[in-house]
Design an enzyme around this catalytic site. Structure first.
Site, PDB file in Angstrom:
ATOM      1  N   HIS A 143      34.906 -30.382 -19.712  1.00 20.61           N
ATOM      2  CA  HIS A 143      33.971 -30.042 -18.639  1.00 20.61           C
ATOM      3  C   HIS A 143      33.364 -28.652 -18.809  1.00 20.61           C
ATOM      4  CE1 HIS A 143      35.663 -33.659 -16.929  1.00 20.61           C
ATOM      5  NE2 HIS A 143      34.558 -33.727 -16.211  1.00 20.61           N
ATOM      6  N   HIS A 159      22.915 -32.081 -22.372  1.00 19.31           N
ATOM      7  CA  HIS A 159      23.474 -33.412 -22.120  1.00 19.31           C
ATOM      8  C   HIS A 159      24.960 -33.361 -22.438  1.00 19.31           C
ATOM      9  CE1 HIS A 159      22.769 -33.310 -26.424  1.00 19.31           C
ATOM     10  NE2 HIS A 159      23.604 -34.336 -26.568  1.00 19.31           N
ATOM     11  N   CYS A 166      18.364 -34.450 -28.207  1.00 16.14           N
ATOM     12  CA  CYS A 166      19.566 -33.614 -28.057  1.00 16.14           C
ATOM     13  C   CYS A 166      19.259 -32.130 -27.935  1.00 16.14           C
ATOM     14  CB  CYS A 166      20.549 -33.870 -29.200  1.00 16.14           C
ATOM     15  SG  CYS A 166      21.254 -35.531 -29.130  1.00 16.14           S
ATOM     16  N   GLU A 194      31.726 -38.714 -30.957  1.00 14.69           N
ATOM     17  CA  GLU A 194      30.777 -38.263 -29.940  1.00 14.69           C
ATOM     18  C   GLU A 194      30.301 -39.427 -29.069  1.00 14.69           C
ATOM     19  OE1 GLU A 194      27.785 -35.058 -30.897  1.00 14.69           O
ATOM     20  OE2 GLU A 194      26.436 -36.764 -30.648  1.00 14.69           O
TER      21      GLU A 194
END
Length: 150
Positions: free
Chosen positions: A75, A29, A25, A136
Site C-alpha cells: 500500500h 496505477h 503505465c 505484476e
C-alpha cells in the site's frame, strides 16, 4: 547432504508510475504483486537442533521478506526520485500517504533487482538466495536468478 531449494510466496499491493514511458503505465496505477522467494541450502542435520531437517524455517524467511519488502511496499506508491514525480511524491507524503522514492524506474525488473539485494543481505551465511519471481499481473512477471548474476 544435498542442497535443497525452498520457496515462500508473498502478496502485496503497490502503486507506481513510470515517468517518461510511452504507454498507459506513465499514469499512477497499482498492482497486486506476488513475490516468490527461493533460497537454497542444506537441511540442518544436528539432531539436537530445534530446526532439524530445515534449510531455513519458513517463519524466519517470512520475517526477513516481510520486514524488507512487504511492510515497506504494501500500500505504498513508488516513484523514481530522479524525475519530476518527486513533486507529486512530496504532495502525497504531506497528505499522509506512504511513498517510496527509489533510485530507479519502478518497473518489475528494477524492483526485483532491488528486492534481491535487500533479501540477500539479510539471509544467514549458510543460506543463499536462489531466485525471485515478481508477478505484476496474472500474465506478466520478472525473475531474478543468482546464477545469472554471479
Amino acid at each position: 547432504m544435498a542442497n535443497i531449494r525452498i520457496t515462500k510466496q508473498f502478496n502485496f499491493e503497490t502503486g507506481h508510475a513510470l515517468f517518461g514511458y510511452d504507454g498507459k503505465c506513465r499514469n499512477v496505477h497499482g498492482h497486486s504483486y506476488k513475490l516468490s522467494v527461493t533460497v537454497i541450502g542444506r537441511p540442518i542435520t544436528d539432531t539436537s537442533h530445534v530446526k532439524l531437517g530445515m534449510v531455513i524455517d519458513f517463519g524466519d524467511l517470512k520475517k526477513i521478506v516481510k520486514e524488507e519488502i512487504v511492510d515497506k511496499f504494501d500500500h505504498a506508491t513508488v516513484f523514481n526520485k530522479n524525475t519530476p514525480h518527486v513533486e507529486l511524491a512530496q504532495e502525497l507524503t504531506d497528505r499522509g500517504h506512504n511513498v517510496i522514492l527509489a533510485d530507479y524506474q519502478p518497473t518489475s525488473e528494477n524492483m526485483v533487482i532491488d528486492f534481491a539485494k535487500k533479501i540477500g543481505d539479510r539471509l544467514p551465511e549458510n543460506i543463499k538466495l536462489h531466485s525471485l519471481k515478481l508477478q505484476e499481473t496474472d500474465t506478466s512477471y520478472a525473475e531474478w536468478y543468482a546464477s545469472d548474476n554471479s
